[in-house]
Design a protein around this motif. Structure first.
Motif, PDB file in Angstrom:
ATOM      1  N   LEU A 161       0.853  -1.190   0.000  1.00 45.45           N
ATOM      2  CA  LEU A 161       0.000   0.000   0.000  1.00 45.45           C
ATOM      3  C   LEU A 161       0.886   1.237   0.000  1.00 45.45           C
ATOM      4  CD1 LEU A 161      -2.818  -0.914   2.562  1.00 45.45           C
ATOM      5  CD2 LEU A 161      -2.846  -1.144   0.080  1.00 45.45           C
ATOM      6  N   THR A 162       0.355   2.340  -0.496  1.00 50.78           N
ATOM      7  CA  THR A 162       1.152   3.564  -0.536  1.00 50.78           C
ATOM      8  C   THR A 162       1.314   4.129   0.882  1.00 50.78           C
ATOM      9  OG1 THR A 162      -0.733   5.066  -0.769  1.00 50.78           O
ATOM     10  CG2 THR A 162       0.213   4.136  -2.812  1.00 50.78           C
ATOM     11  N   VAL A 163       2.207   5.096   0.982  1.00 50.43           N
ATOM     12  CA  VAL A 163       2.434   5.801   2.255  1.00 50.43           C
ATOM     13  C   VAL A 163       1.116   6.382   2.765  1.00 50.43           C
ATOM     14  CG1 VAL A 163       3.503   7.895   3.206  1.00 50.43           C
ATOM     15  CG2 VAL A 163       4.881   6.273   1.852  1.00 50.43           C
TER      16      VAL A 163
ATOM     17  N   ILE B 211       3.919   6.514  -3.093  1.00 55.65           N
ATOM     18  CA  ILE B 211       4.902   5.436  -3.292  1.00 55.65           C
ATOM     19  C   ILE B 211       4.530   4.256  -2.391  1.00 55.65           C
ATOM     20  CG2 ILE B 211       7.365   4.831  -3.043  1.00 55.65           C
ATOM     21  CD1 ILE B 211       7.010   6.930  -5.158  1.00 55.65           C
ATOM     22  N   PRO B 212       4.554   3.018  -2.911  1.00 54.82           N
ATOM     23  CA  PRO B 212       4.331   1.856  -2.036  1.00 54.82           C
ATOM     24  C   PRO B 212       5.393   1.792  -0.938  1.00 54.82           C
ATOM     25  CG  PRO B 212       4.257   1.215  -4.354  1.00 54.82           C
ATOM     26  CD  PRO B 212       4.764   2.629  -4.318  1.00 54.82           C
ATOM     27  N   ALA B 213       4.987   1.422   0.259  1.00 58.52           N
ATOM     28  CA  ALA B 213       5.899   1.393   1.410  1.00 58.52           C
ATOM     29  C   ALA B 213       7.134   0.535   1.148  1.00 58.52           C
ATOM     30  CB  ALA B 213       5.155   0.891   2.649  1.00 58.52           C
ATOM     31  N   VAL B 214       6.974  -0.539   0.375  1.00 55.54           N
ATOM     32  CA  VAL B 214       8.078  -1.467   0.111  1.00 55.54           C
ATOM     33  C   VAL B 214       9.236  -0.775  -0.617  1.00 55.54           C
ATOM     34  CG1 VAL B 214       7.216  -2.346  -2.124  1.00 55.54           C
ATOM     35  CG2 VAL B 214       8.565  -3.850  -0.630  1.00 55.54           C
TER      36      VAL B 214
ATOM     37  N   LEU C 187       7.517   6.469   8.282  1.00 56.95           N
ATOM     38  CA  LEU C 187       6.123   6.056   8.033  1.00 56.95           C
ATOM     39  C   LEU C 187       5.547   5.352   9.256  1.00 56.95           C
ATOM     40  CD1 LEU C 187       3.604   5.587   6.328  1.00 56.95           C
ATOM     41  CD2 LEU C 187       4.778   3.659   5.219  1.00 56.95           C
ATOM     42  N   GLU C 188       6.350   4.515   9.904  1.00 59.75           N
ATOM     43  CA  GLU C 188       5.866   3.837  11.116  1.00 59.75           C
ATOM     44  C   GLU C 188       5.527   4.857  12.207  1.00 59.75           C
ATOM     45  OE1 GLU C 188       9.213   1.198  11.585  1.00 59.75           O
ATOM     46  OE2 GLU C 188       8.066  -0.496  10.859  1.00 59.75           O
TER      47      GLU C 188
END
Length: 251
Positions: free
Chosen positions: A96-98, A145-148, A158-159
């Motif tokens: 999933l994105t940010v 942007i995807p978290a990965v 992000l966390e």
């Protein structure tokens, strides 16, 4: 417990089959401060965090948060009171994105944890609040942007954003700088400083230069006991601390 103290422990102890991992710890964290818990490997820092956030039950002793005894409470109930451990509740969804990750954390705060079937309109209503949090942790350019695909340091940011979505009064950060390069460390330290402006932070951290620059107060643990306490200038000159950190305290 005085009004200035947000979190206190009394004789906090946990024993595993004869091994005492945390031994009679009396901790006092002042409201609105950054308080660091440091010590050599095996000192009991993470075990102490697990006790405070109720992932472990103490053998004896008490934990009081905001004047309320939380010793027997469940982790989710403690989090609802406003005592939240980053990287505890804030599992990031890699694909999933940010923005989507922060939006899910906001849903969770509203008690609709994994209600993925809500209408797009209801979810979109959270976008403004989610974007404000994304901006607050310096990730505005990465919202889609995807978290990965994020760097390690930005994943940590992000966390922290997903933890902030729960609107905690006190955050526990377990080694927020672990595995980071210099640039990410500086960025994360600045983020913690900003986040601490209107809440209390207790952190376990190995990077002593970060501890020196961020902390109002430091508690040093060794072999499960409190060895010393005070500001960095006081603690860093304590001969017992120097002895326990020989070969360790340059990280």
């Amino acid at each position: 417990m005085d009004a200035d103290t947000i979190l206190a422990t009394k004789d906090l102890t946990i024993e595993f089959k004869g091994f005492v991992a945390v031994n009679g710890v009396d901790l006092h964290v002042k409201r609105g401060t950054i308080h660091a818990l440091i010590g050599p490997n095996g000192a009991g820092k993470t075990t102490c965090f697990n006790l405070l956030t109720k992932f472990l039950t103490p053998t004896k002793g008490a934990i009081v948060y905001n004047g309320r005894d939380i010793t027997a409470m469940k982790p989710a109930d403690v989090a609802r009171l406003g005592l939240v451990r980053s990287f505890q509740i804030s599992a990031v969804f890699p694909h999933l994105t940010v923005l989507e990750n922060v939006r899910i954390a906001l849903q969770r705060k509203r008690g609709s944890s994994f209600d993925f079937w809500r209408s797009e309109r209801l979810l979109k209503a959270l976008d403004g609040e989610a974007m404000a949090l994304v901006e607050a942790v310096g990730l505005a350019d990465f919202a889609d942007i995807p978290a990965v695909e994020l760097s390690y340091g930005r994943k940590r940011a992000l966390e922290i954003a997903t933890t902030l979505a729960l609107d905690p009064e006190m955050m526990l950060l377990d080694e927020p700088m672990a595995g980071m390069g210099h640039e990410d460390v500086d960025r994360t330290a600045e983020l913690i400083r900003r986040v601490a402006a209107d809440r209390t932070i207790l952190m376990v951290e190995h990077n002593l230069s970060v501890v020196a620059s961020l902390s109002d107060r430091i508690t040093v643990l060794a072999r499960g006991r409190i060895l010393a306490e005070g500001d960095y200038a006081t603690v860093s000159k304590d001969p017992r601390v120097l002895e326990s950190y020989i070969g360790v305290g340059h990280g």
